[in-house]
Design a protein around this motif. Structure first.
Motif, PDB file in Angstrom:
ATOM      1  N   VAL A   1       1.229  -0.968   0.193  1.00 30.25           N
ATOM      2  CA  VAL A   1       0.338   0.499  -0.395  1.00 30.25           C
ATOM      3  C   VAL A   1       1.135   1.100   0.262  1.00 30.25           C
ATOM      4  N   LEU A   2       0.816   2.179  -0.588  1.00 26.87           N
ATOM      5  CA  LEU A   2       1.326   4.038  -0.811  1.00 26.87           C
ATOM      6  C   LEU A   2       1.194   4.445   0.869  1.00 26.87           C
ATOM      7  N   ILE A   3       1.595   4.743   1.644  1.00 26.73           N
ATOM      8  CA  ILE A   3       2.124   5.407   2.648  1.00 26.73           C
ATOM      9  C   ILE A   3       2.433   6.975   2.944  1.00 26.73           C
ATOM     10  N   ASN A   4       2.347   7.944   3.170  1.00 33.03           N
ATOM     11  CA  ASN A   4       2.868   9.210   3.027  1.00 33.03           C
ATOM     12  C   ASN A   4       3.646   9.669   4.747  1.00 33.03           C
ATOM     13  N   SER A   5       3.484   8.559   5.667  1.00 36.34           N
ATOM     14  CA  SER A   5       4.144   9.756   6.756  1.00 36.34           C
ATOM     15  C   SER A   5       3.936   8.543   7.698  1.00 36.34           C
ATOM     16  N   GLU A   6       5.233   8.713   8.536  1.00 35.16           N
ATOM     17  CA  GLU A   6       5.926   8.253   9.112  1.00 35.16           C
ATOM     18  C   GLU A   6       4.499   7.552  10.411  1.00 35.16           C
ATOM     19  N   SER A   7       4.130   7.849  10.230  1.00 33.32           N
ATOM     20  CA  SER A   7       2.237   7.682  11.306  1.00 33.32           C
ATOM     21  C   SER A   7       1.572   6.475  10.912  1.00 33.32           C
ATOM     22  N   GLU A   8       1.830   6.404   9.380  1.00 31.31           N
ATOM     23  CA  GLU A   8       0.913   5.896   8.493  1.00 31.31           C
ATOM     24  C   GLU A   8       2.005   4.320   8.800  1.00 31.31           C
ATOM     25  N   VAL A   9       3.023   4.065   9.144  1.00 27.77           N
ATOM     26  CA  VAL A   9       3.538   2.741   8.976  1.00 27.77           C
ATOM     27  C   VAL A   9       3.062   1.818  10.421  1.00 27.77           C
ATOM     28  N   ALA A  10       3.098   1.743  11.294  1.00 25.47           N
ATOM     29  CA  ALA A  10       1.699   1.164  12.069  1.00 25.47           C
ATOM     30  C   ALA A  10       0.410   0.409  11.720  1.00 25.47           C
ATOM     31  N   LYS A  11       0.025   1.423  10.631  1.00 23.52           N
ATOM     32  CA  LYS A  11      -1.591   0.614  10.387  1.00 23.52           C
ATOM     33  C   LYS A  11      -1.045  -0.383   9.183  1.00 23.52           C
TER      34      LYS A  11
ATOM     35  N   GLY B   1      -1.841  -6.194   7.652  1.00 24.89           N
ATOM     36  CA  GLY B   1      -0.920  -7.196   7.113  1.00 24.89           C
ATOM     37  C   GLY B   1      -0.483  -6.966   5.366  1.00 24.89           C
ATOM     38  N   ALA B   2       0.619  -5.765   5.446  1.00 33.74           N
ATOM     39  CA  ALA B   2       1.186  -5.579   4.511  1.00 33.74           C
ATOM     40  C   ALA B   2       2.561  -5.848   4.502  1.00 33.74           C
ATOM     41  N   THR B   3       3.299  -6.598   3.864  1.00 33.58           N
ATOM     42  CA  THR B   3       4.453  -7.318   4.061  1.00 33.58           C
ATOM     43  C   THR B   3       5.476  -5.579   3.135  1.00 33.58           C
TER      44      THR B   3
ATOM     45  N   PHE C   1      11.607   8.746   8.636  1.00 34.12           N
ATOM     46  CA  PHE C   1      10.438   7.249   8.293  1.00 34.12           C
ATOM     47  C   PHE C   1      10.532   6.733   6.909  1.00 34.12           C
ATOM     48  N   LEU C   2      12.110   6.319   6.524  1.00 34.45           N
ATOM     49  CA  LEU C   2      12.507   4.833   5.973  1.00 34.45           C
ATOM     50  C   LEU C   2      13.356   3.887   7.520  1.00 34.45           C
ATOM     51  N   ASN C   3      13.168   5.215   7.801  1.00 33.36           N
ATOM     52  CA  ASN C   3      13.947   3.428   9.000  1.00 33.36           C
ATOM     53  C   ASN C   3      12.870   3.509   9.920  1.00 33.36           C
ATOM     54  N   THR C   4      11.759   3.831  10.216  1.00 29.33           N
ATOM     55  CA  THR C   4       9.864   3.219  10.316  1.00 29.33           C
ATOM     56  C   THR C   4      10.130   2.229  10.017  1.00 29.33           C
TER      57      THR C   4
ATOM     58  N   GLY D   1       9.580  -4.141   9.597  1.00 33.94           N
ATOM     59  CA  GLY D   1       9.440  -5.357   9.254  1.00 33.94           C
ATOM     60  C   GLY D   1       8.888  -5.255   7.271  1.00 33.94           C
ATOM     61  N   LEU D   2       9.126  -4.240   6.874  1.00 39.31           N
ATOM     62  CA  LEU D   2       8.520  -3.576   6.110  1.00 39.31           C
ATOM     63  C   LEU D   2       9.664  -3.626   5.063  1.00 39.31           C
ATOM     64  N   SER D   3       9.264  -4.333   3.527  1.00 40.03           N
ATOM     65  CA  SER D   3       9.892  -3.415   2.963  1.00 40.03           C
ATOM     66  C   SER D   3       9.542  -2.152   2.054  1.00 40.03           C
ATOM     67  N   ALA D   4      10.376  -1.568   1.374  1.00 39.89           N
ATOM     68  CA  ALA D   4      10.130  -0.377   0.981  1.00 39.89           C
ATOM     69  C   ALA D   4      10.396   0.613  -0.667  1.00 39.89           C
ATOM     70  N   THR D   5       9.697   0.301  -1.291  1.00 40.80           N
ATOM     71  CA  THR D   5       9.878   0.796  -2.821  1.00 40.80           C
ATOM     72  C   THR D   5       9.722   2.496  -2.790  1.00 40.80           C
ATOM     73  N   VAL D   6      10.235   3.349  -3.033  1.00 42.25           N
ATOM     74  CA  VAL D   6      10.873   4.888  -2.876  1.00 42.25           C
ATOM     75  C   VAL D   6      10.553   5.065  -4.564  1.00 42.25           C
ATOM     76  N   ILE D   7       9.737   5.788  -5.234  1.00 39.29           N
ATOM     77  CA  ILE D   7       9.268   6.571  -6.109  1.00 39.29           C
ATOM     78  C   ILE D   7       9.844   7.712  -6.343  1.00 39.29           C
ATOM     79  N   VAL D   8      11.036   8.113  -7.442  1.00 38.73           N
ATOM     80  CA  VAL D   8      12.077   9.743  -7.188  1.00 38.73           C
ATOM     81  C   VAL D   8      10.750  10.216  -8.402  1.00 38.73           C
ATOM     82  N   LEU D   9      10.473  11.715  -8.549  1.00 36.95           N
ATOM     83  CA  LEU D   9       9.960  12.105  -8.745  1.00 36.95           C
ATOM     84  C   LEU D   9      10.376  13.281  -9.212  1.00 36.95           C
ATOM     85  N   ASN D  10      10.435  14.233 -10.295  1.00 31.76           N
ATOM     86  CA  ASN D  10      11.365  15.090 -10.370  1.00 31.76           C
ATOM     87  C   ASN D  10      10.555  16.695 -10.184  1.00 31.76           C
TER      88      ASN D  10
END
Length: 371
Positions: A38-48, A53-55, A78-81, A86-95
Protein backbone atom coordinates in the motif's frame (compact mmCIF):
# COMPACT_ATOMS: atom_id res chain seq x y z
CA UNK A 1 64.71 -1.67 7.49
CA UNK A 2 64.00 2.05 7.61
CA UNK A 3 63.04 2.02 3.92
CA UNK A 4 60.82 -1.01 4.49
CA UNK A 5 59.03 0.77 7.32
CA UNK A 6 58.55 3.84 5.13
CA UNK A 7 57.08 1.72 2.34
CA UNK A 8 54.81 -0.06 4.82
CA UNK A 9 53.64 3.26 6.25
CA UNK A 10 53.01 4.62 2.76
CA UNK A 11 50.97 1.59 1.73
CA UNK A 12 48.96 1.74 4.95
CA UNK A 13 48.21 5.43 4.41
CA UNK A 14 47.29 4.76 0.79
CA UNK A 15 44.91 2.00 1.86
CA UNK A 16 43.25 4.35 4.33
CA UNK A 17 42.87 7.04 1.65
CA UNK A 18 41.49 4.51 -0.82
CA UNK A 19 38.93 3.23 1.68
CA UNK A 20 37.91 6.81 2.38
CA UNK A 21 37.61 7.71 -1.29
CA UNK A 22 35.64 4.58 -2.24
CA UNK A 23 33.33 3.60 0.63
CA UNK A 24 32.28 -0.01 0.95
CA UNK A 25 28.50 -0.23 0.92
CA UNK A 26 26.56 -3.10 2.43
CA UNK A 27 24.06 -4.70 0.07
CA UNK A 28 20.46 -4.61 1.28
CA UNK A 29 17.20 -6.07 0.07
CA UNK A 30 14.14 -6.82 2.19
CA UNK A 31 12.24 -9.70 0.60
CA UNK A 32 8.52 -9.23 1.34
CA UNK A 33 6.56 -12.24 2.56
CA UNK A 34 3.81 -11.69 -0.02
CA UNK A 35 2.65 -9.19 -2.65
CA UNK A 36 0.35 -7.20 -0.34
CA UNK A 37 1.34 -3.53 -0.28
CA UNK A 38 0.00 0.00 0.00
CA UNK A 39 1.06 3.61 -0.57
CA UNK A 40 1.80 5.52 2.63
CA UNK A 41 2.87 9.13 3.04
CA UNK A 42 3.97 9.52 6.64
CA UNK A 43 5.63 7.85 9.57
CA UNK A 44 2.31 7.76 11.41
CA UNK A 45 0.89 5.38 8.78
CA UNK A 46 3.56 2.69 9.21
CA UNK A 47 1.84 1.03 12.18
CA UNK A 48 -1.44 0.98 10.23
CA UNK A 49 0.26 -0.74 7.30
CA UNK A 50 1.56 -3.41 9.68
CA UNK A 51 -1.90 -3.82 11.23
CA UNK A 52 -3.30 -4.20 7.72
CA UNK A 53 -0.99 -7.13 7.07
CA UNK A 54 0.96 -5.39 4.30
CA UNK A 55 4.51 -6.65 3.88
CA UNK A 56 5.66 -3.83 1.62
CA UNK A 57 4.93 -0.14 1.17
CA UNK A 58 5.58 2.43 -1.52
CA UNK A 59 6.32 6.13 -0.99
CA UNK A 60 6.98 9.25 -3.06
CA UNK A 61 10.17 11.31 -2.92
CA UNK A 62 10.06 14.73 -4.67
CA UNK A 63 13.58 15.72 -5.71
CA UNK A 64 13.31 19.16 -4.13
CA UNK A 65 13.50 17.38 -0.75
CA UNK A 66 17.01 16.22 -1.59
CA UNK A 67 18.25 19.79 -1.11
CA UNK A 68 16.46 20.44 2.19
CA UNK A 69 18.23 19.04 5.23
CA UNK A 70 15.07 19.01 7.34
CA UNK A 71 13.10 17.04 4.72
CA UNK A 72 15.97 14.59 4.25
CA UNK A 73 16.04 13.97 8.00
CA UNK A 74 12.27 13.47 8.14
CA UNK A 75 12.31 11.07 5.19
CA UNK A 76 15.24 9.11 6.60
CA UNK A 77 13.37 8.68 9.88
CA UNK A 78 10.31 7.59 7.90
CA UNK A 79 12.32 4.94 6.03
CA UNK A 80 13.98 3.76 9.23
CA UNK A 81 10.54 3.30 10.81
CA UNK A 82 9.46 1.25 7.79
CA UNK A 83 12.56 -0.93 8.04
CA UNK A 84 12.22 -1.40 11.80
CA UNK A 85 8.59 -2.50 11.25
CA UNK A 86 9.82 -5.28 8.97
CA UNK A 87 8.33 -3.80 5.79
CA UNK A 88 10.00 -3.66 2.40
CA UNK A 89 10.24 -0.11 1.00
CA UNK A 90 9.80 1.04 -2.59
CA UNK A 91 10.65 4.68 -3.31
CA UNK A 92 9.42 6.63 -6.35
CA UNK A 93 11.77 9.50 -7.26
CA UNK A 94 9.84 12.41 -8.78
CA UNK A 95 11.41 15.44 -10.45
CA UNK A 96 9.19 18.26 -9.21
CA UNK A 97 9.51 21.80 -10.57
CA UNK A 98 10.52 23.08 -7.13
CA UNK A 99 13.81 21.17 -7.53
CA UNK A 100 14.89 23.84 -10.04
CA UNK A 101 15.09 26.32 -7.17
CA UNK A 102 18.05 24.34 -5.84
CA UNK A 103 19.55 22.93 -9.04
CA UNK A 104 18.26 24.52 -12.28
CA UNK A 105 20.15 22.02 -14.46
CA UNK A 106 18.08 19.16 -13.06
CA UNK A 107 14.98 20.15 -15.08
CA UNK A 108 14.68 20.12 -18.88
CA UNK A 109 12.68 23.37 -18.87
CA UNK A 110 13.40 26.92 -17.72
CA UNK A 111 9.85 27.71 -16.60
CA UNK A 112 6.70 25.92 -15.40
CA UNK A 113 4.55 24.18 -18.01
CA UNK A 114 1.68 22.94 -15.87
CA UNK A 115 3.03 19.39 -15.78
CA UNK A 116 2.83 17.52 -12.49
CA UNK A 117 6.39 16.20 -12.76
CA UNK A 118 9.29 16.51 -15.18
CA UNK A 119 11.78 14.23 -16.84
CA UNK A 120 15.31 14.32 -15.47
CA UNK A 121 17.27 16.64 -17.73
CA UNK A 122 19.28 14.67 -20.27
CA UNK A 123 19.18 17.37 -22.95
CA UNK A 124 22.77 18.45 -22.21
CA UNK A 125 25.84 17.36 -20.26
CA UNK A 126 25.05 19.77 -17.43
CA UNK A 127 21.66 18.12 -16.98
CA UNK A 128 23.09 14.60 -16.99
CA UNK A 129 25.67 15.60 -14.39
CA UNK A 130 22.95 17.27 -12.29
CA UNK A 131 20.90 14.07 -12.49
CA UNK A 132 23.90 12.00 -11.42
CA UNK A 133 24.67 14.34 -8.52
CA UNK A 134 21.03 14.33 -7.37
CA UNK A 135 20.86 10.54 -7.53
CA UNK A 136 24.06 10.29 -5.49
CA UNK A 137 22.70 12.72 -2.91
CA UNK A 138 19.57 10.61 -2.41
CA UNK A 139 20.92 7.09 -2.78
CA UNK A 140 24.00 7.60 -0.60
CA UNK A 141 21.66 8.64 2.23
CA UNK A 142 19.00 5.92 1.85
CA UNK A 143 20.72 2.97 0.14
CA UNK A 144 20.45 0.62 3.12
CA UNK A 145 16.76 1.41 3.71
CA UNK A 146 15.26 1.00 0.22
CA UNK A 147 14.74 -2.27 -1.63
CA UNK A 148 13.12 -0.93 -4.81
CA UNK A 149 13.51 2.33 -6.71
CA UNK A 150 11.06 3.61 -9.35
CA UNK A 151 12.54 6.24 -11.66
CA UNK A 152 9.82 8.77 -12.46
CA UNK A 153 6.10 8.24 -12.87
CA UNK A 154 3.98 6.99 -15.80
CA UNK A 155 6.62 7.86 -18.35
CA UNK A 156 4.35 7.02 -21.28
CA UNK A 157 2.38 10.17 -20.40
CA UNK A 158 4.99 12.81 -21.10
CA UNK A 159 2.43 15.61 -20.94
CA UNK A 160 1.58 15.30 -17.26
CA UNK A 161 4.06 13.05 -15.49
CA UNK A 162 7.43 13.08 -17.27
CA UNK A 163 7.57 16.35 -19.17
CA UNK A 164 10.60 16.98 -21.36
CA UNK A 165 8.85 18.62 -24.31
CA UNK A 166 7.24 17.23 -27.47
CA UNK A 167 9.48 14.90 -29.48
CA UNK A 168 9.33 11.71 -31.49
CA UNK A 169 9.13 8.46 -29.58
CA UNK A 170 12.69 7.36 -30.41
CA UNK A 171 14.19 10.56 -29.01
CA UNK A 172 11.90 10.43 -25.99
CA UNK A 173 12.88 6.85 -25.16
CA UNK A 174 16.54 7.63 -25.65
CA UNK A 175 16.37 10.48 -23.15
CA UNK A 176 14.53 8.39 -20.57
CA UNK A 177 17.01 5.52 -21.04
CA UNK A 178 19.86 7.92 -20.30
CA UNK A 179 18.17 9.16 -17.13
CA UNK A 180 17.29 5.64 -16.04
CA UNK A 181 20.83 4.35 -16.58
CA UNK A 182 22.24 7.30 -14.65
CA UNK A 183 20.07 6.47 -11.64
CA UNK A 184 20.59 2.72 -12.11
CA UNK A 185 24.38 3.01 -12.05
CA UNK A 186 24.33 5.13 -8.90
CA UNK A 187 21.87 2.81 -7.14
CA UNK A 188 23.76 -0.36 -8.06
CA UNK A 189 27.10 1.18 -7.00
CA UNK A 190 25.66 1.60 -3.50
CA UNK A 191 23.51 -1.53 -3.30
CA UNK A 192 23.86 -4.29 -5.86
CA UNK A 193 20.73 -6.05 -4.57
CA UNK A 194 18.38 -3.10 -5.08
CA UNK A 195 15.85 -3.37 -7.91
CA UNK A 196 15.19 -0.47 -10.26
CA UNK A 197 11.94 -0.02 -12.19
CA UNK A 198 10.55 1.76 -15.24
CA UNK A 199 6.99 3.04 -14.53
CA UNK A 200 4.03 2.94 -16.93
CA UNK A 201 0.34 3.71 -16.66
CA UNK A 202 -2.17 1.17 -18.02
CA UNK A 203 -2.18 2.45 -21.62
CA UNK A 204 -0.58 -0.27 -23.71
CA UNK A 205 -1.47 0.70 -27.27
CA UNK A 206 -2.42 4.32 -27.95
CA UNK A 207 -1.78 4.27 -31.69
CA UNK A 208 -0.52 7.43 -33.36
CA UNK A 209 -1.06 10.18 -30.81
CA UNK A 210 0.21 13.72 -31.30
CA UNK A 211 2.49 15.32 -28.77
CA UNK A 212 3.35 13.73 -25.51
CA UNK A 213 1.53 10.41 -25.01
CA UNK A 214 3.07 7.11 -26.08
CA UNK A 215 1.94 3.51 -25.80
CA UNK A 216 3.91 1.26 -23.49
CA UNK A 217 3.79 -1.35 -26.25
CA UNK A 218 5.79 1.01 -28.48
CA UNK A 219 8.14 2.23 -25.74
CA UNK A 220 9.17 -1.10 -24.24
CA UNK A 221 11.12 -2.52 -27.21
CA UNK A 222 12.90 0.81 -27.71
CA UNK A 223 13.87 1.03 -24.05
CA UNK A 224 14.86 -2.63 -24.02
CA UNK A 225 17.22 -2.06 -26.96
CA UNK A 226 19.10 0.52 -24.89
CA UNK A 227 18.79 -1.05 -21.44
CA UNK A 228 18.82 -4.81 -22.07
CA UNK A 229 22.21 -5.13 -20.33
CA UNK A 230 20.69 -3.81 -17.09
CA UNK A 231 18.40 -5.69 -14.75
CA UNK A 232 15.59 -3.17 -15.13
CA UNK A 233 12.08 -4.07 -13.96
CA UNK A 234 8.60 -2.85 -14.87
CA UNK A 235 6.31 -0.92 -12.51
CA UNK A 236 2.76 -1.10 -13.91
CA UNK A 237 -0.35 0.85 -12.87
CA UNK A 238 -3.30 -1.53 -13.22
CA UNK A 239 -6.23 0.79 -12.52
CA UNK A 240 -9.79 0.15 -13.66
CA UNK A 241 -10.56 1.84 -16.96
CA UNK A 242 -12.59 4.54 -15.19
CA UNK A 243 -11.05 5.85 -11.98
CA UNK A 244 -14.47 6.73 -10.54
CA UNK A 245 -15.76 3.18 -11.01
CA UNK A 246 -14.07 0.35 -9.06
CA UNK A 247 -15.38 -2.40 -11.35
CA UNK A 248 -12.69 -3.60 -13.77
CA UNK A 249 -14.07 -6.99 -14.81
CA UNK A 250 -16.15 -5.51 -17.64
CA UNK A 251 -13.72 -2.81 -18.84
CA UNK A 252 -14.36 -2.68 -22.55
CA UNK A 253 -10.92 -1.33 -23.52
CA UNK A 254 -9.07 -4.05 -21.58
CA UNK A 255 -9.35 -6.71 -24.25
CA UNK A 256 -8.00 -10.19 -24.83
CA UNK A 257 -5.68 -9.29 -27.67
CA UNK A 258 -2.01 -8.40 -28.01
CA UNK A 259 -2.71 -4.81 -29.11
CA UNK A 260 -5.36 -3.99 -26.50
CA UNK A 261 -5.63 -0.34 -25.54
CA UNK A 262 -5.49 -0.96 -21.77
CA UNK A 263 -3.82 -3.61 -19.62
CA UNK A 264 -5.11 -3.92 -16.07
CA UNK A 265 -6.14 -6.73 -13.70
CA UNK A 266 -8.69 -7.97 -16.22
CA UNK A 267 -6.08 -8.92 -18.84
CA UNK A 268 -2.71 -8.69 -17.07
CA UNK A 269 -1.43 -11.79 -18.83
CA UNK A 270 -1.12 -9.73 -22.04
CA UNK A 271 1.73 -7.84 -20.36
CA UNK A 272 3.39 -10.85 -18.77
CA UNK A 273 3.11 -12.89 -21.98
CA UNK A 274 4.94 -10.06 -23.71
CA UNK A 275 7.61 -9.98 -21.01
CA UNK A 276 8.14 -13.74 -21.40
CA UNK A 277 9.48 -13.27 -24.92
CA UNK A 278 13.13 -14.25 -25.28
CA UNK A 279 14.17 -10.78 -26.41
CA UNK A 280 12.64 -9.17 -23.30
CA UNK A 281 14.30 -11.42 -20.70
CA UNK A 282 16.81 -10.11 -18.19
CA UNK A 283 20.57 -10.64 -18.60
CA UNK A 284 20.13 -13.72 -16.40
CA UNK A 285 17.70 -15.15 -18.96
CA UNK A 286 14.61 -14.92 -16.75
CA UNK A 287 11.51 -12.68 -16.89
CA UNK A 288 12.14 -9.21 -15.54
CA UNK A 289 10.81 -8.12 -12.17
CA UNK A 290 7.24 -6.81 -12.29
CA UNK A 291 5.46 -4.82 -9.61
CA UNK A 292 1.94 -3.40 -9.77
CA UNK A 293 3.04 -0.20 -8.10
CA UNK A 294 -0.22 1.77 -8.23
CA UNK A 295 -3.90 0.91 -8.52
CA UNK A 296 -6.93 2.30 -6.76
CA UNK A 297 -10.55 1.23 -6.42
CA UNK A 298 -12.88 3.99 -5.32
CA UNK A 299 -15.59 3.80 -2.67
CA UNK A 300 -17.40 6.79 -4.19
CA UNK A 301 -18.79 6.09 -7.65
CA UNK A 302 -21.57 8.05 -9.41
CA UNK A 303 -22.01 5.14 -11.82
CA UNK A 304 -22.79 2.89 -8.86
CA UNK A 305 -25.06 5.14 -6.83
CA UNK A 306 -22.43 7.20 -5.01
CA UNK A 307 -21.14 5.65 -1.77
CA UNK A 308 -20.18 2.06 -2.55
CA UNK A 309 -17.94 0.68 0.18
CA UNK A 310 -19.04 -2.91 -0.32
CA UNK A 311 -18.29 -2.70 -4.02
CA UNK A 312 -14.86 -1.20 -3.35
CA UNK A 313 -14.06 -4.04 -0.96
CA UNK A 314 -15.22 -6.66 -3.44
CA UNK A 315 -13.19 -5.19 -6.30
CA UNK A 316 -10.04 -4.91 -4.21
CA UNK A 317 -10.29 -8.59 -3.29
CA UNK A 318 -10.87 -9.58 -6.91
CA UNK A 319 -7.94 -7.45 -8.07
CA UNK A 320 -5.59 -8.85 -5.43
CA UNK A 321 -6.58 -12.40 -6.31
CA UNK A 322 -5.97 -11.74 -10.00
CA UNK A 323 -2.53 -10.32 -9.20
CA UNK A 324 -1.65 -13.19 -6.87
CA UNK A 325 -2.65 -15.72 -9.53
CA UNK A 326 -0.02 -14.33 -11.92
CA UNK A 327 3.41 -15.70 -10.93
CA UNK A 328 5.22 -12.70 -12.41
CA UNK A 329 3.71 -10.19 -9.96
CA UNK A 330 6.01 -9.34 -7.04
CA UNK A 331 4.00 -6.48 -5.53
CA UNK A 332 0.41 -5.24 -5.48
CA UNK A 333 0.38 -1.66 -4.16
CA UNK A 334 -2.95 -0.02 -3.40
CA UNK A 335 -3.24 3.71 -3.86
CA UNK A 336 -3.69 4.57 -0.97
CA UNK A 337 -3.98 3.83 2.75
CA UNK A 338 -5.86 7.05 3.60
CA UNK A 339 -8.18 9.18 1.45
CA UNK A 340 -7.25 12.78 0.71
CA UNK A 341 -9.97 15.41 0.24
CA UNK A 342 -8.61 16.64 -3.11
CA UNK A 343 -9.04 13.21 -4.68
CA UNK A 344 -12.42 12.63 -3.08
CA UNK A 345 -13.66 15.71 -4.93
CA UNK A 346 -12.92 13.81 -8.15
CA UNK A 347 -14.66 10.67 -6.79
CA UNK A 348 -11.25 9.01 -6.37
CA UNK A 349 -11.80 7.67 -2.86
CA UNK A 350 -9.12 4.98 -3.16
CA UNK A 351 -8.20 4.79 0.52
CA UNK A 352 -8.95 2.03 3.00
CA UNK A 353 -9.39 4.75 5.62
CA UNK A 354 -11.42 7.93 5.24
CA UNK A 355 -9.70 11.31 5.82
CA UNK A 356 -10.55 11.09 9.54
CA UNK A 357 -8.86 7.69 9.81
CA UNK A 358 -12.05 5.66 10.06
CA UNK A 359 -11.83 2.18 8.55
CA UNK A 360 -13.92 1.45 5.49
CA UNK A 361 -15.27 -2.01 4.70
CA UNK A 362 -12.31 -2.42 2.35
CA UNK A 363 -9.92 -2.35 5.31
CA UNK A 364 -10.98 -5.74 6.64
CA UNK A 365 -11.40 -7.13 3.12
CA UNK A 366 -7.81 -6.26 2.19
CA UNK A 367 -6.49 -7.32 5.57
CA UNK A 368 -8.00 -10.79 5.19
CA UNK A 369 -7.33 -11.45 1.51
CA UNK A 370 -4.48 -13.82 0.86
CA UNK A 371 -4.37 -15.12 4.43
Amino acid sequence: MKILKQITAFLTAAAVCASTAIPAYADYYKEPANIKGVLINSESEVAKAVELGATQVITNFPMSWAYQSDMMAVYERFLNTIKTAGLSATVIVLNDFQAASYNPDLLPVSGPTGANYYAFNTLNEEGIQATRDAASRVVSRFHNLVSNWVIGNEINDGQAWNYIGPMDIDSYCSHYATAFRTWYDVIKSHNSLARVYIPFDFRWNVGQVEGFKYGAMDMMPRLNNQLRDTDYGIAWHAYPEEFDNPIFSDDRHAQEKANTYIINLKNLHILTDYMDQADMLSPAGVPRHLILSEQGFTSLSPANGGECQELQAQCIVEAYQAAAANPHVEAFMLNRLTDVPELIQENYAFGLLDPSGNKKLSWEAYKNVGN
